[in-house]
Design a protein around this motif. Structure first.
Motif, PDB file in Angstrom:
ATOM      1  N   ASP A   1       0.828  -1.206   0.000  1.00 52.05           N
ATOM      2  CA  ASP A   1       0.000   0.000   0.000  1.00 52.05           C
ATOM      3  C   ASP A   1       0.860   1.252   0.000  1.00 52.05           C
ATOM      4  N   TRP A   2       2.122   1.083   0.408  1.00 52.23           N
ATOM      5  CA  TRP A   2       3.036   2.215   0.540  1.00 52.23           C
ATOM      6  C   TRP A   2       4.418   1.725   0.137  1.00 52.23           C
ATOM      7  N   VAL A   3       5.070   2.452  -0.758  1.00 57.71           N
ATOM      8  CA  VAL A   3       6.438   2.114  -1.140  1.00 57.71           C
ATOM      9  C   VAL A   3       7.288   3.361  -0.961  1.00 57.71           C
ATOM     10  N   ALA A   4       8.432   3.182  -0.288  1.00 61.61           N
ATOM     11  CA  ALA A   4       9.316   4.302   0.007  1.00 61.61           C
ATOM     12  C   ALA A   4      10.742   3.902  -0.340  1.00 61.61           C
ATOM     13  N   GLY A   5      11.516   4.848  -0.883  1.00 64.23           N
ATOM     14  CA  GLY A   5      12.865   4.511  -1.303  1.00 64.23           C
ATOM     15  C   GLY A   5      13.837   5.659  -1.189  1.00 64.23           C
ATOM     16  N   ILE A   6      15.111   5.285  -1.180  1.00 58.25           N
ATOM     17  CA  ILE A   6      16.219   6.237  -1.219  1.00 58.25           C
ATOM     18  C   ILE A   6      17.115   5.825  -2.383  1.00 58.25           C
ATOM     19  N   SER A   7      17.567   6.782  -3.189  1.00 58.41           N
ATOM     20  CA  SER A   7      18.539   6.551  -4.249  1.00 58.41           C
ATOM     21  C   SER A   7      18.043   5.489  -5.239  1.00 58.41           C
ATOM     22  N   ILE A   8      18.785   4.397  -5.447  1.00 59.60           N
ATOM     23  CA  ILE A   8      18.301   3.377  -6.375  1.00 59.60           C
ATOM     24  C   ILE A   8      16.989   2.786  -5.886  1.00 59.60           C
ATOM     25  N   GLY A   9      16.775   2.790  -4.572  1.00 62.15           N
ATOM     26  CA  GLY A   9      15.493   2.355  -4.027  1.00 62.15           C
ATOM     27  C   GLY A   9      14.357   3.248  -4.465  1.00 62.15           C
ATOM     28  N   ALA A  10      14.658   4.542  -4.689  1.00 59.06           N
ATOM     29  CA  ALA A  10      13.639   5.468  -5.178  1.00 59.06           C
ATOM     30  C   ALA A  10      13.244   5.125  -6.609  1.00 59.06           C
ATOM     31  N   ILE A  11      14.233   4.712  -7.426  1.00 56.55           N
ATOM     32  CA  ILE A  11      13.929   4.320  -8.804  1.00 56.55           C
ATOM     33  C   ILE A  11      13.058   3.074  -8.814  1.00 56.55           C
ATOM     34  N   ASN A  12      13.450   2.048  -8.065  1.00 56.73           N
ATOM     35  CA  ASN A  12      12.640   0.832  -8.002  1.00 56.73           C
ATOM     36  C   ASN A  12      11.245   1.128  -7.468  1.00 56.73           C
ATOM     37  N   ALA A  13      11.168   2.001  -6.472  1.00 51.59           N
ATOM     38  CA  ALA A  13       9.871   2.359  -5.903  1.00 51.59           C
ATOM     39  C   ALA A  13       8.987   3.036  -6.942  1.00 51.59           C
ATOM     40  N   ALA A  14       9.574   3.935  -7.755  1.00 50.14           N
ATOM     41  CA  ALA A  14       8.801   4.637  -8.778  1.00 50.14           C
ATOM     42  C   ALA A  14       8.305   3.672  -9.850  1.00 50.14           C
ATOM     43  N   LEU A  15       9.136   2.708 -10.233  1.00 52.32           N
ATOM     44  CA  LEU A  15       8.721   1.725 -11.227  1.00 52.32           C
ATOM     45  C   LEU A  15       7.566   0.870 -10.711  1.00 52.32           C
ATOM     46  N   ILE A  16       7.553   0.601  -9.410  1.00 50.21           N
ATOM     47  CA  ILE A  16       6.466  -0.182  -8.812  1.00 50.21           C
ATOM     48  C   ILE A  16       5.194   0.655  -8.699  1.00 50.21           C
ATOM     49  N   ALA A  17       5.318   1.846  -8.101  1.00 43.81           N
ATOM     50  CA  ALA A  17       4.131   2.680  -7.881  1.00 43.81           C
ATOM     51  C   ALA A  17       3.566   3.225  -9.183  1.00 43.81           C
ATOM     52  N   GLY A  18       4.418   3.385 -10.187  1.00 47.94           N
ATOM     53  CA  GLY A  18       3.983   3.972 -11.443  1.00 47.94           C
ATOM     54  C   GLY A  18       3.631   2.962 -12.510  1.00 47.94           C
ATOM     55  N   THR A  19       3.295   1.741 -12.099  1.00 47.36           N
ATOM     56  CA  THR A  19       2.935   0.687 -13.045  1.00 47.36           C
ATOM     57  C   THR A  19       1.766  -0.109 -12.476  1.00 47.36           C
ATOM     58  N   ALA A  20       0.876  -0.573 -13.336  1.00 52.09           N
ATOM     59  CA  ALA A  20      -0.220  -1.433 -12.885  1.00 52.09           C
ATOM     60  C   ALA A  20       0.346  -2.717 -12.292  1.00 52.09           C
ATOM     61  N   PRO A  21      -0.316  -3.301 -11.283  1.00 52.70           N
ATOM     62  CA  PRO A  21       0.238  -4.472 -10.593  1.00 52.70           C
ATOM     63  C   PRO A  21       0.688  -5.591 -11.509  1.00 52.70           C
ATOM     64  N   GLU A  22      -0.098  -5.885 -12.535  1.00 47.62           N
ATOM     65  CA  GLU A  22       0.246  -7.016 -13.395  1.00 47.62           C
ATOM     66  C   GLU A  22       1.474  -6.757 -14.265  1.00 47.62           C
ATOM     67  N   GLY A  23       1.918  -5.504 -14.370  1.00 47.68           N
ATOM     68  CA  GLY A  23       3.053  -5.191 -15.230  1.00 47.68           C
ATOM     69  C   GLY A  23       4.312  -4.787 -14.489  1.00 47.68           C
ATOM     70  N   ARG A  24       4.282  -4.812 -13.166  1.00 51.56           N
ATOM     71  CA  ARG A  24       5.404  -4.264 -12.397  1.00 51.56           C
ATOM     72  C   ARG A  24       6.688  -5.061 -12.559  1.00 51.56           C
ATOM     73  N   VAL A  25       6.622  -6.365 -12.469  1.00 54.60           N
ATOM     74  CA  VAL A  25       7.836  -7.172 -12.591  1.00 54.60           C
ATOM     75  C   VAL A  25       8.455  -6.985 -13.970  1.00 54.60           C
ATOM     76  N   ASP A  26       7.622  -6.970 -15.003  1.00 49.53           N
ATOM     77  CA  ASP A  26       8.137  -6.761 -16.360  1.00 49.53           C
ATOM     78  C   ASP A  26       8.771  -5.381 -16.501  1.00 49.53           C
ATOM     79  N   LYS A  27       8.184  -4.376 -15.882  1.00 52.71           N
ATOM     80  CA  LYS A  27       8.746  -3.024 -15.977  1.00 52.71           C
ATOM     81  C   LYS A  27      10.086  -2.943 -15.242  1.00 52.71           C
ATOM     82  N   LEU A  28      10.184  -3.589 -14.105  1.00 51.36           N
ATOM     83  CA  LEU A  28      11.458  -3.647 -13.388  1.00 51.36           C
ATOM     84  C   LEU A  28      12.515  -4.355 -14.230  1.00 51.36           C
TER      85      LEU A  28
END
Length: 387
Positions: free
Chosen positions: A50-77
């Motif tokens: 429900d909440w994703v928080a990140g620092i540095s590269i963690g911020a990039i991974n967090a944005a890819l997760i939060a900014g993608t529909a659930p079914e597409g997140r792994v593929d986007k990563l």
């Protein structure tokens, strides 16, 4: 803080019995490929934050997760990490026959060669060396303050992240950065502002490699300069609610005594960027003990003693919320050296991803790991690798 945009999840059938599931992603450069592996295991277990928080590269991974529909997140990563580890002609380490990379010494040699590639040639879709170099740029210009240009990362984020979805409130999103002129730690949070690619870049702007990022007239650097994990932000900000937090660290606080200058540099980074995660958790456990004790004391008070200003103040502090913190830590391999956070070979990326996935799978199989705490403190911690 505006809370109207914070989504409070109902506990669904099969979902762990918590109001909030948080994914907390530490910084660590190329080691960040460990975090998508963890997320993949969570997604396969139908555990969605429900909440994703990140620092540095963690911020990039967090944005890819939060900014993608659930079914597409792994593929986007996978798309992002495949792009930034794409083998290029001069990155010969990625073309080295795997059958010849045997033993720690050979692997360390190949990793160091790959790291040198990143330092001299940059990383595709991420950063490129400045030409002319910063010492030949006019003093006072942004080009004079960093070795690399990160405009490619901005373009990558704008291409891969759906910022409308990220800002929709479906998932709370937070990234940390440091104000260059005040030294203050700042979180960019979707409950307070609209997030753009610049906020992610700011959280990744580790000097002197990367330039500061201007946001609304102020300049920001990588949040890891102050704290490399957003765990404290997740535990202490926003509405108090029963929370299950997956803390994904890329640096291990524990390690061997160094035997060489190269080992000293590696150990220095591990201590510096592990960011006192254990200390933060220990402090929060103490806070939880006090909150639960205050809540119990207030519930036992006779009605005639419960109406005064001091008691009203204590009511704002005491509660019976529970927290479970699951640690997942990227443990270093013997052949990984001081350059492991900027060694972007495809081989290392795939190894880190697999390690994160396997660690998360083993953790989720641990009996009781997703259960609500029942102890008097109202908080439990798990780390199958040992804290």
């Amino acid at each position: 803080m505006e809370q109207s945009r914070t989504k409070k999840s109902a506990v669904k059938p099969g979902r762990p019995p918590f109001d909030c599931i948080a994914l907390v992603l530490q910084g660590g450069g190329a080691l960040g490929a460990y975090q998508p592996g963890v997320y993949q295991a969570l997604a396969e277990a139908d555990i969605h934050p429900d909440w994703v928080a990140g620092i540095s590269i963690g911020a990039i991974n967090a944005a890819l997760i939060a900014g993608t529909a659930p079914e597409g997140r792994v593929d986007k990563l996978k798309e992002f990490w495949s792009a930034v580890t794409a083998p290029l002609p001069w990155q010969w380490a990625d073309h080295f026959p795997a059958s010849l990379i045997r033993g720690d010494a050979a692997r360390n040699f190949v990793n160091q060669a790959s790291a040198i590639d990143a330092l001299t040639m940059g990383v595709p879709g991420f950063f490129t060396p400045r030409l002319p170099p910063p010492w030949l740029s006019p003093a006072g210009s942004i080009e004079a303050t960093s070795y690399y240009d990160t405009s490619q990362l901005k373009a990558t984020l704008e291409r891969l992240v759906d910022f409308d979805r990220l800002n929709s409130g479906e998932m709370r999103f937070s990234v940390g950065a440091v104000n260059v002129t005040t030294g203050n730690f700042t979180y960019f949070d979707t409950t307070e502002r609209t997030i753009r690619a610049e906020h992610i870049l700011a959280s990744c702007a580790l000097p002197p490699g990367f330039p500061a990022v201007e946001i609304d007239g102020e300049f920001f650097w990588d949040g890891g300069l102050v704290s490399n994990t957003p765990l404290q932000w997740v535990l202490q900000h926003g509405p108090r609610q029963d929370t299950l937090a997956f803390q994904v660290d890329l640096w291990s606080a524990r390690g061997d005594f160094p035997g060489s200058l190269a080992n000293v540099s590696t150990r220095q980074k591990e201590i510096m960027y592990s960011s006192r995660t254990r200390e933060n958790v220990d402090q929060f456990i103490e806070t939880q003990c006090i909150r639960h004790a205050v809540a119990k004391l207030l519930s036992d008070l006779p009605p005639d003693l419960a109406k005064n200003d001091d008691i009203e103040f204590l009511k704002t502090y005491g509660d019976s919320k529970v927290y479970s913190i699951i640690h997942l830590i990227c443990r270093p391999q013997r052949y990984e050296g001081e350059s492991k956070d900027y060694e972007f070979s495809r081989l290392s990326m795939e190894e880190h991803w697999k390690a994160g996935y396997n660690d998360a799978v083993r953790t989720l199989r641990t009996p009781g790991v997703l259960a609500r705490p029942t102890n008097i403190e109202g908080i439990t911690t798990f780390d199958i690798g040992g804290r």
